[in-house]
Design a protein around this motif. Structure first.
Motif, PDB file in Angstrom:
ATOM      1  N   ALA A  41       0.780  -1.237  -0.080  1.00  0.00           N
ATOM      2  CA  ALA A  41       0.126   0.030  -0.023  1.00  0.00           C
ATOM      3  C   ALA A  41       0.832   1.329   0.097  1.00  0.00           C
ATOM      4  CB  ALA A  41      -0.928   0.124   1.357  1.00  0.00           C
ATOM      5  N   LEU A  42       1.801   1.269   0.807  1.00  0.00           N
ATOM      6  CA  LEU A  42       2.802   2.403   0.874  1.00  0.00           C
ATOM      7  C   LEU A  42       3.495   2.573  -0.402  1.00  0.00           C
ATOM      8  CD1 LEU A  42       4.144   4.557   2.793  1.00  0.00           C
ATOM      9  CD2 LEU A  42       6.124   2.802   3.053  1.00  0.00           C
ATOM     10  N   ASN A  43       3.967   1.622  -1.170  1.00  0.00           N
ATOM     11  CA  ASN A  43       4.648   1.800  -2.414  1.00  0.00           C
ATOM     12  C   ASN A  43       3.496   1.860  -3.591  1.00  0.00           C
ATOM     13  OD1 ASN A  43       7.533   1.860  -1.699  1.00  0.00           O
ATOM     14  ND2 ASN A  43       6.841   0.120  -0.844  1.00  0.00           N
ATOM     15  N   SER A  44       2.189   2.455  -3.336  1.00  0.00           N
ATOM     16  CA  SER A  44       1.363   2.359  -4.389  1.00  0.00           C
ATOM     17  C   SER A  44       0.958   4.095  -4.476  1.00  0.00           C
ATOM     18  CB  SER A  44       0.031   1.695  -4.086  1.00  0.00           C
ATOM     19  OG  SER A  44      -0.783   2.241  -3.056  1.00  0.00           O
ATOM     20  N   LYS A  45       0.000   4.337  -5.580  1.00  0.00           N
ATOM     21  CA  LYS A  45      -0.387   5.512  -5.646  1.00  0.00           C
ATOM     22  C   LYS A  45      -1.540   5.969  -4.782  1.00  0.00           C
ATOM     23  CE  LYS A  45       0.672   6.565 -10.376  1.00  0.00           C
ATOM     24  NZ  LYS A  45       0.875   7.464 -10.976  1.00  0.00           N
ATOM     25  N   ALA A  46      -1.992   4.998  -3.733  1.00  0.00           N
ATOM     26  CA  ALA A  46      -2.830   5.156  -2.917  1.00  0.00           C
ATOM     27  C   ALA A  46      -2.248   5.471  -1.383  1.00  0.00           C
ATOM     28  CB  ALA A  46      -3.740   4.012  -2.636  1.00  0.00           C
ATOM     29  N   ARG A  47      -0.763   5.499  -1.508  1.00  0.00           N
ATOM     30  CA  ARG A  47      -0.099   5.768  -0.169  1.00  0.00           C
ATOM     31  C   ARG A  47      -0.398   6.920   0.822  1.00  0.00           C
ATOM     32  NH1 ARG A  47       3.124   7.899  -4.262  1.00  0.00           N
ATOM     33  NH2 ARG A  47       4.141   5.898  -4.605  1.00  0.00           N
ATOM     34  N   LYS A  51      -6.814   4.066   4.537  1.00  0.00           N
ATOM     35  CA  LYS A  51      -6.774   2.503   4.421  1.00  0.00           C
ATOM     36  C   LYS A  51      -6.814   2.214   3.004  1.00  0.00           C
ATOM     37  CE  LYS A  51      -8.222   0.819   8.724  1.00  0.00           C
ATOM     38  NZ  LYS A  51      -8.447  -0.412   9.409  1.00  0.00           N
ATOM     39  N   VAL A  52      -6.185   1.017   2.476  1.00  0.00           N
ATOM     40  CA  VAL A  52      -6.038   0.863   1.284  1.00  0.00           C
ATOM     41  C   VAL A  52      -6.281  -0.745   1.133  1.00  0.00           C
ATOM     42  CG1 VAL A  52      -4.440   0.498  -0.729  1.00  0.00           C
ATOM     43  CG2 VAL A  52      -4.375   2.445   0.800  1.00  0.00           C
ATOM     44  N   PRO A  53      -7.088  -1.005   0.208  1.00  0.00           N
ATOM     45  CA  PRO A  53      -7.492  -2.470  -0.203  1.00  0.00           C
ATOM     46  C   PRO A  53      -6.256  -3.132  -0.761  1.00  0.00           C
ATOM     47  CG  PRO A  53      -8.729  -1.319  -1.655  1.00  0.00           C
ATOM     48  CD  PRO A  53      -7.848  -0.267  -0.926  1.00  0.00           C
ATOM     49  N   VAL A  54      -5.676  -4.286  -0.203  1.00  0.00           N
ATOM     50  CA  VAL A  54      -4.505  -4.796  -0.891  1.00  0.00           C
ATOM     51  C   VAL A  54      -5.013  -6.397  -1.334  1.00  0.00           C
ATOM     52  CG1 VAL A  54      -1.918  -5.584  -0.660  1.00  0.00           C
ATOM     53  CG2 VAL A  54      -2.747  -3.510   0.316  1.00  0.00           C
ATOM     54  N   THR A  55      -4.674  -6.434  -2.500  1.00  0.00           N
ATOM     55  CA  THR A  55      -4.972  -7.987  -3.015  1.00  0.00           C
ATOM     56  C   THR A  55      -3.720  -8.813  -2.547  1.00  0.00           C
ATOM     57  OG1 THR A  55      -6.188  -7.380  -4.910  1.00  0.00           O
ATOM     58  CG2 THR A  55      -5.321  -9.369  -4.959  1.00  0.00           C
ATOM     59  N   CYS A  56      -4.109 -10.040  -1.942  1.00  0.00           N
ATOM     60  CA  CYS A  56      -3.039 -11.061  -1.658  1.00  0.00           C
ATOM     61  C   CYS A  56      -3.584 -12.489  -2.192  1.00  0.00           C
ATOM     62  CB  CYS A  56      -3.438 -11.399   0.016  1.00  0.00           C
ATOM     63  SG  CYS A  56      -2.066 -12.519   0.694  1.00  0.00           S
TER      64      CYS A  56
END
Length: 94
Positions: A41-47, A51-56
């Motif tokens: 999330a930190l290394n994305s454009k949503a940083r 809160k950011v949804p992250v796909t795993c």
């Protein structure tokens, strides 16, 4: 490896993060999974979002589409984790 975990901020450009697993039978520690998701999330454009949804997903369920642009991936069997973008906490080695 096929059972490593792959993370990416959902719906926005950013880095892919891979959490190497010791073997296919071992479940990774939940704190490591959350730290890897927060790093993605930190290394994305949503940083800058709260809160950011992250796909795993396991690496074996991630592939590049034929002729796709660099960084584009198709993911199946994924889970979504909501995290705050953050650097992983420093861990002491024993």
């Amino acid at each position: 490896a096929p059972h490593d975990l792959w993370f990416h901020a959902h719906g926005c450009a950013g880095s892919h993060v891979v959490l190497k697993g010791p073997d296919k039978k071992a479940e990774p520690d939940k704190s490591l999974v959350l730290a890897a998701a927060a790093l993605a999330a930190l290394n994305s454009k949503a940083r800058h979002a709260a809160k950011v949804p992250v796909t795993c997903a396991e690496k074996r369920h991630v592939r590049k589409p034929r002729g796709g642009k660099p960084g584009l991936a198709i993911v199946t069997h994924e889970k979504s984790i909501m995290v705050r973008p953050a650097e992983p906490a420093a861990r002491e080695e024993t």
